[in-house]
Write a protein that holds these residues in place. Structure first.
Motif, mmCIF file in Angstrom:
data_model
loop_
_atom_site.group_PDB
_atom_site.id
_atom_site.type_symbol
_atom_site.label_atom_id
_atom_site.label_comp_id
_atom_site.label_asym_id
_atom_site.label_seq_id
_atom_site.Cartn_x
_atom_site.Cartn_y
_atom_site.Cartn_z
ATOM 1 N N TYR A 160 43.123 37.115 41.423
ATOM 2 C CA TYR A 160 42.469 37.989 40.454
ATOM 3 C C TYR A 160 41.908 39.246 41.095
ATOM 4 O O TYR A 160 41.606 39.267 42.290
ATOM 5 C CB TYR A 160 41.324 37.234 39.750
ATOM 6 C CG TYR A 160 41.818 36.049 38.969
ATOM 7 C CD1 TYR A 160 42.494 36.242 37.765
ATOM 8 C CD2 TYR A 160 41.648 34.759 39.453
ATOM 9 C CE1 TYR A 160 42.972 35.148 37.053
ATOM 10 C CE2 TYR A 160 42.120 33.668 38.754
ATOM 11 C CZ TYR A 160 42.786 33.867 37.557
ATOM 12 O OH TYR A 160 43.275 32.790 36.856
ATOM 13 N N GLN B 18 42.766 42.388 43.773
ATOM 14 C CA GLN B 18 43.819 41.380 43.879
ATOM 15 C C GLN B 18 44.341 41.307 45.316
ATOM 16 O O GLN B 18 44.488 42.331 45.981
ATOM 17 C CB GLN B 18 44.974 41.712 42.943
ATOM 18 C CG GLN B 18 45.915 40.529 42.827
ATOM 19 C CD GLN B 18 47.094 40.835 41.935
ATOM 20 O OE1 GLN B 18 47.745 41.852 42.083
ATOM 21 N NE2 GLN B 18 47.373 39.935 41.006
ATOM 22 N N GLU C 210 36.737 34.341 36.045
ATOM 23 C CA GLU C 210 37.156 35.745 35.902
ATOM 24 C C GLU C 210 36.027 36.643 35.426
ATOM 25 O O GLU C 210 35.215 36.244 34.608
ATOM 26 C CB GLU C 210 38.324 35.834 34.916
ATOM 27 C CG GLU C 210 39.644 35.431 35.530
ATOM 28 C CD GLU C 210 40.784 35.671 34.565
ATOM 29 O OE1 GLU C 210 41.136 36.859 34.355
ATOM 30 O OE2 GLU C 210 41.316 34.693 34.031
ATOM 31 N N VAL D 243 37.321 43.665 34.595
ATOM 32 C CA VAL D 243 37.971 44.447 35.657
ATOM 33 C C VAL D 243 37.914 45.942 35.344
ATOM 34 O O VAL D 243 38.085 46.341 34.203
ATOM 35 C CB VAL D 243 39.452 44.002 35.747
ATOM 36 C CG1 VAL D 243 40.244 44.920 36.674
ATOM 37 C CG2 VAL D 243 39.546 42.552 36.215
ATOM 38 N N TYR E 151 48.597 49.718 39.083
ATOM 39 C CA TYR E 151 47.832 48.531 38.663
ATOM 40 C C TYR E 151 47.932 48.399 37.156
ATOM 41 O O TYR E 151 47.930 49.408 36.443
ATOM 42 C CB TYR E 151 46.358 48.692 39.047
ATOM 43 C CG TYR E 151 46.114 48.600 40.546
ATOM 44 C CD1 TYR E 151 45.703 47.405 41.131
ATOM 45 C CD2 TYR E 151 46.311 49.698 41.358
ATOM 46 C CE1 TYR E 151 45.484 47.312 42.495
ATOM 47 C CE2 TYR E 151 46.098 49.616 42.730
ATOM 48 C CZ TYR E 151 45.688 48.425 43.296
ATOM 49 O OH TYR E 151 45.478 48.330 44.645
ATOM 50 N N ASP E 152 47.999 47.178 36.669
ATOM 51 C CA ASP E 152 47.911 47.007 35.222
ATOM 52 C C ASP E 152 46.435 46.862 34.842
ATOM 53 O O ASP E 152 45.559 46.890 35.726
ATOM 54 C CB ASP E 152 48.782 45.835 34.736
ATOM 55 C CG ASP E 152 48.257 44.465 35.162
ATOM 56 O OD1 ASP E 152 47.104 44.387 35.675
ATOM 57 O OD2 ASP E 152 48.978 43.466 34.984
ATOM 58 N N MET F 291 44.674 44.462 34.078
ATOM 59 C CA MET F 291 43.992 43.302 34.659
ATOM 60 C C MET F 291 43.728 43.484 36.152
ATOM 61 O O MET F 291 43.155 42.623 36.799
ATOM 62 C CB MET F 291 44.867 42.047 34.500
ATOM 63 C CG MET F 291 45.355 41.804 33.097
ATOM 64 S SD MET F 291 44.082 40.996 32.173
ATOM 65 C CE MET F 291 44.099 39.380 32.967
ATOM 66 N N ASN G 173 46.206 43.760 38.301
ATOM 67 C CA ASN G 173 47.345 43.237 39.069
ATOM 68 C C ASN G 173 48.096 44.399 39.702
ATOM 69 O O ASN G 173 48.367 45.400 39.043
ATOM 70 C CB ASN G 173 48.321 42.486 38.155
ATOM 71 C CG ASN G 173 47.697 41.257 37.546
ATOM 72 O OD1 ASN G 173 47.143 40.420 38.256
ATOM 73 N ND2 ASN G 173 47.773 41.145 36.224
#
Ligand code: MCN
Ligand code: CUM
Length: 804
Positions: A56, A111, A139, A142, A714-715, A717, A719
């Motif tokens: 994460y 991440q 979580e 973000v 990066y997305d 989330m 990622n």
């Protein structure tokens, strides 16, 4: 003299000194697979370490269960923050004055962040063991968009800093704020904008990318419990700094730490900083008593080690109607990721971004930079950047084109009109730098003539008309760039790393038979120092370069130096080399005088030795002098012929260049083909023109990659998208354009041999040049600024949006 006596030119040629296209001596081993890289080094009983990393981008760590991994045969130990805490090593200081978690301390902030270090008998077992470690996360929200970092309700990204209203570089405005840095005269700049006849304003973003050297970051640590000594082999661009940091952190005395950087397979800034892997390998070796190796894989390298850029630059220029610039105002939002582990000299939170006035005579300017945290990998300065000079050059070079467009002026003419003129050097810039030397008009004119600039503009005009008539689907862009670099950090008055002034060093030792070993505080990662440093000594001391061995990277033998990055080696270590050689030459002159039974003042230097003025038949070669220095030194003079120099440069050097790119774009496919790319570089005195050409080719290829496709995305989330060579654009020979190189020579007035750095110039100048070409192509359809990277998809989309 008989016919066999070599001429002066022949003697000079034999030295292969400054100016010679000497072939790279290191390539003999590199091209035959005989290099000695960290992963080639194997030690008895060597173990391997590797990381469990976060799934994460932002989460609390509720539990780490390593019991299944520890039960796996071959696993020696698993280290987490809990194990590092008693040693005080679970956090480490960064070069930017922040702190960074070595292993996640109850929370992950990006991440692939390091959570646990698994040590096993070999790499296969560590990989298996990593799969057996269970991490329980909770979580957290973000933040990947830096523009949302400082929203009032933004989640706290660094609870360890909670309540701290000041950071390493002054006040913090918000819990996710790192620093604000301002330079220049704000009021005078505001006035210039109030009075301006014409202004432009644009948000110019330089996306996040990564240098991705062929060899990833790695190290091998070996602690000898009996001697209490630590040996670390590693991919270090600055081995001495690593030794000092290792000593400060581990409390092992510095003389008992041996840091060795063997051959390095590309650094590009990626190998300047200190990484968790180094600390964990060292701790693991101390704990296990065995050597421990850590080697990154490609995804780890791309997604966690020092990235580049992520600078969002709101840029404004004030000008007169006829195109004279009167003011520059830039605000930068700098995304540093989860920790500020930027590798700038300590006092420069945004590096040398204040070179943003570029090659132009701005009477006033103001720059402000806000650094913020996000849930991305930390870092910031890497990739042929000269400490944010790439960002600065991109910013001003795009902005000048936008201004030219608004004024309806040719972008080359706008530049010619605003250049700092030759007679203005040394030139004091509005943002505080003293440019050492330059002749911008000469370089620009030479470049424009070489590329046939005016003819190209005429061709472009005709093509645009044809496009509008529907006769072609191809458009043409001409990228114009003129950059000024600032390299050679640096003068101790304003440059240090963790308090160590940024001098550099050289030690030269002549053996009795006249051959030489020389060592420096710099460290080549592919730049060819073994070749070029010998050339400086050859010219200074009259010993053939082939008789000179250059050794870098071993902190036991090399004098203390600050390493290789920021194209500082030639400006700083290169100067130290010349100065050390000159010390030797002074002593050699005394010895020659003694041997020739004349006064020192009766001697003059002649290519490879001293001769008696007015009586050139009487001379002593450097080889003869070397022998005498050991066997019959003058009475009272100590034997031997060697010297050390620590060089603290009086100023930076300011290389510059004029780059042109001619690009043809198919609007239906978005495919851009580079018809021509011409790069004129001025790096002062040129030590090895072939190596300079190689540096320029490499830097341009990287610039092409960055401008035309490379991106660490990066997305929402957090990622990391595309952290492998499947997606990360790394041009091969197939995609790479053909490069045309050229030069002018404006020596640096303060450098002993007049040389400036060049390693980063092609990237600094190349990226805006490609981007300006794409932008230039679409201008006639009504666009002002298109965001990089200009991959085919984005180009196609631009065409579509503009109704092409
Ligand atoms: N040179 C020369 N004459 C000059 C200036 C430089 O012949 N007037 C030569 C030098 O002697 C040296 C080379 O060109 O062999 C580069 O010198 P310099 O510009 O001083 O740069 P550095 O040696 O300090 O190298 C650092 C620079 C940086 S910061 C990055 S990033 C980068 C670059 O070099 N990384 C590289 N080029 C690289 N090239 C390779 N192959 N690999 C990297 O990792
Ligand atoms: Cu900024 S990349 Mo180089 O300085 O090693």
């Amino acid at each position: 003299m008989n016919d066999m006596t070599p001429t002066k030119e022949q003697r000079e040629a034999k030295l292969e000194g400054i100016g010679c296209k000497r072939k790279r001596v290191e390539d003999i081993r590199f091209t035959q697979g005989k290099g000695n890289y960290v992963d080639d080094i194997k030690m008895p009983g060597m173990l391997h370490g590797d990381f469990v990393r976060s799934q994460y981008a932002h989460a609390k760590i509720k539990k780490i269960d390593a019991s299944r991994a520890k039960a796996l045969p071959g696993v020696i130990a698993v280290i987490t923050a809990e194990e590092l805490k008693p040693l005080g090593l679970h956090w480490m200081p960064t070069l930017a004055g922040d702190v960074q978690a070595v292993l996640a301390d109850g929370r992950v902030s990006f991440q692939n962040q390091e959570i646990a270090f698994v040590i096993a008998e070999n790499r296969y077992i560590t990989d298996d063991a990593i799969q057996l470690i269970d991490v329980e996360y909770e979580e957290l929200p973000v933040i990947v968009d830096p523009f949302k970092s400082m929203a009032p309700d933004a989640p706290v990204l660094r609870p360890d800093l909670e309540g701290k209203t000041t950071g390493a570089h002054g006040p913090r405005k918000h819990h996710n704020h790192i620093f604000e840095w301002t330079v220049g005269d704000k009021e005078a700049t505001d006035v210039a904008f109030q009075k301006a006849e014409v202004t432009i304003k644009e948000m110019i973003s330089y996306h996040r990318t990564h240098p991705s050297p062929l060899e990833t970051c790695q190290c091998l640590a070996s602690f000898d419990k009996i001697k209490g000594e630590l040996t670390v082999y590693g991919t270090f661009q600055a081995p001495h700094v690593i030794r000092t940091v290792a000593s400060l952190l581990s409390k092992i005395p510095e003389h008992k730490i041996h840091v060795i950087a063997p051959d390095i397979g590309g650094g590009f800034g990626n190998k300047v900083g200190a990484y968790a892997g180094y600390i964990c390998a060292i701790v693991a070796s101390i704990v296990t008593g065995q050597p421990v190796k850590w080697v990154e894989d490609r995804i780890e390298n791309l997604s966690t080690t020092s990235f580049a850029r992520d600078y969002h630059m709101t840029t404004e220029i004030a000008a007169t109607k006829d195109g004279k610039v009167t003011g520059l105002r830039v605000h930068v939002l700098a995304d540093h990721g989860a920790f500020d582990s930027c590798a700038d000299p300590s006092k420069w939170p945004a590096g040398f971004m204040n070179i943003v006035t570029g090659s132009y005579d701005f009477p006033v300017a103001h720059l402000s930079v806000d650094g913020v945290y996000t849930n991305k990998a930390p870092g910031g300065v890497a990739y042929r950047c000269s400490f944010r000079v790439t960002e600065a050059a991109y910013c001003i070079e795009r902005a000048m084109d936008i201004l030219a467009q608004k004024l309806g002026m040719d972008p080359a003419d706008l530049r010619l009109k605003n250049f700092v003129r030759r007679e203005q050097f040394p030139y004091q810039s509005a943002l505080g730098w003293e440019y050492d030397s330059g002749d911008y008009h000469l370089a620009m004119q030479k470049a424009m003539d070489a590329i046939g600039y005016r003819e190209l503009r005429a061709e472009q005009k005709a093509k645009q008309a044809a496009f509008k008539r529907g006769e072609t689907r191809e458009i043409m862009g001409i990228g114009v760039t003129f950059f000024t670099e600032i390299v050679g950090a640096g003068p101790s008055k304003n440059c240090d790393i963790l308090g160590v002034a940024m001098f550099d060093s050289a030690e030269i030792r002549i053996h009795p038979t006249g051959s030489i070993i020389a060592r420096m505080g710099s460290k080549s990662q592919g730049q060819g120092h073994e070749t070029t440093w010998a050339q400086i000594i050859a010219t200074e001391l009259g010993i053939p370069a082939d008789d000179i061995m250059i050794e870098e990277g071993n902190t036991d033998t090399a004098p203390y130096g600050l390493g290789t990055y920021g194209s500082r080696s030639t400006p700083v270590a290169g100067a130290a080399i010349a100065m050390a050689a000159r010390k030797i030459k002074n002593k050699a002159q005394m010895i020659a005088a003694h041997l020739l039974e004349v006064s020192e003042y009766d001697l003059e230097w002649d290519v490879d030795g001293f001769r008696v003025k007015g009586n050139p038949e009487r001379s002593k070669s450097m080889k003869e002098i070397a022998w005498a220095s050991y066997n019959s030194p003058p009475p009272g003079l100590e034997p031997g012929l060697e010297a050390v120099n620590y060089y603290d440069p009086p100023n930076m050097t300011y290389p510059f260049g004029a780059y042109f790119c001619v690009m043809d774009i198919d609007v239906d496919t978005g495919v851009a083909s580079i018809r021509r790319f011409y790069a004129l570089d001025d790096c002062g005195t040129r030590i090895n023109p072939m190596i300079i050409e190689g540096q320029v080719h490499g830097g341009l290829t990287e610039a092409f990659a960055i401008a035309m496709g490379q991106e660490i995305k990066y997305d929402a989330m957090g990622n990391v998208v595309g952290a492998s060579f499947m997606d990360f654009f790394l041009p091969t020979a197939v995609e790479t354009p053909k490069w045309e190189t050229d030069f002018t020579v404006t020596p640096s007035p303060h450098h002993p041999i007049g040389a400036k750095g060049v390693g980063e110039s092609p990237n600094v100048g190349g990226v805006p040049c490609f981007s300006n070409a794409v932008n230039d192509a679409f201008q006639f359809l009504g666009s002002t600024h298109i965001q990089m990277p200009h991959d085919a998809w984005r180009i196609w989309e631009t065409g579509r949006k503009l109704g092409a």
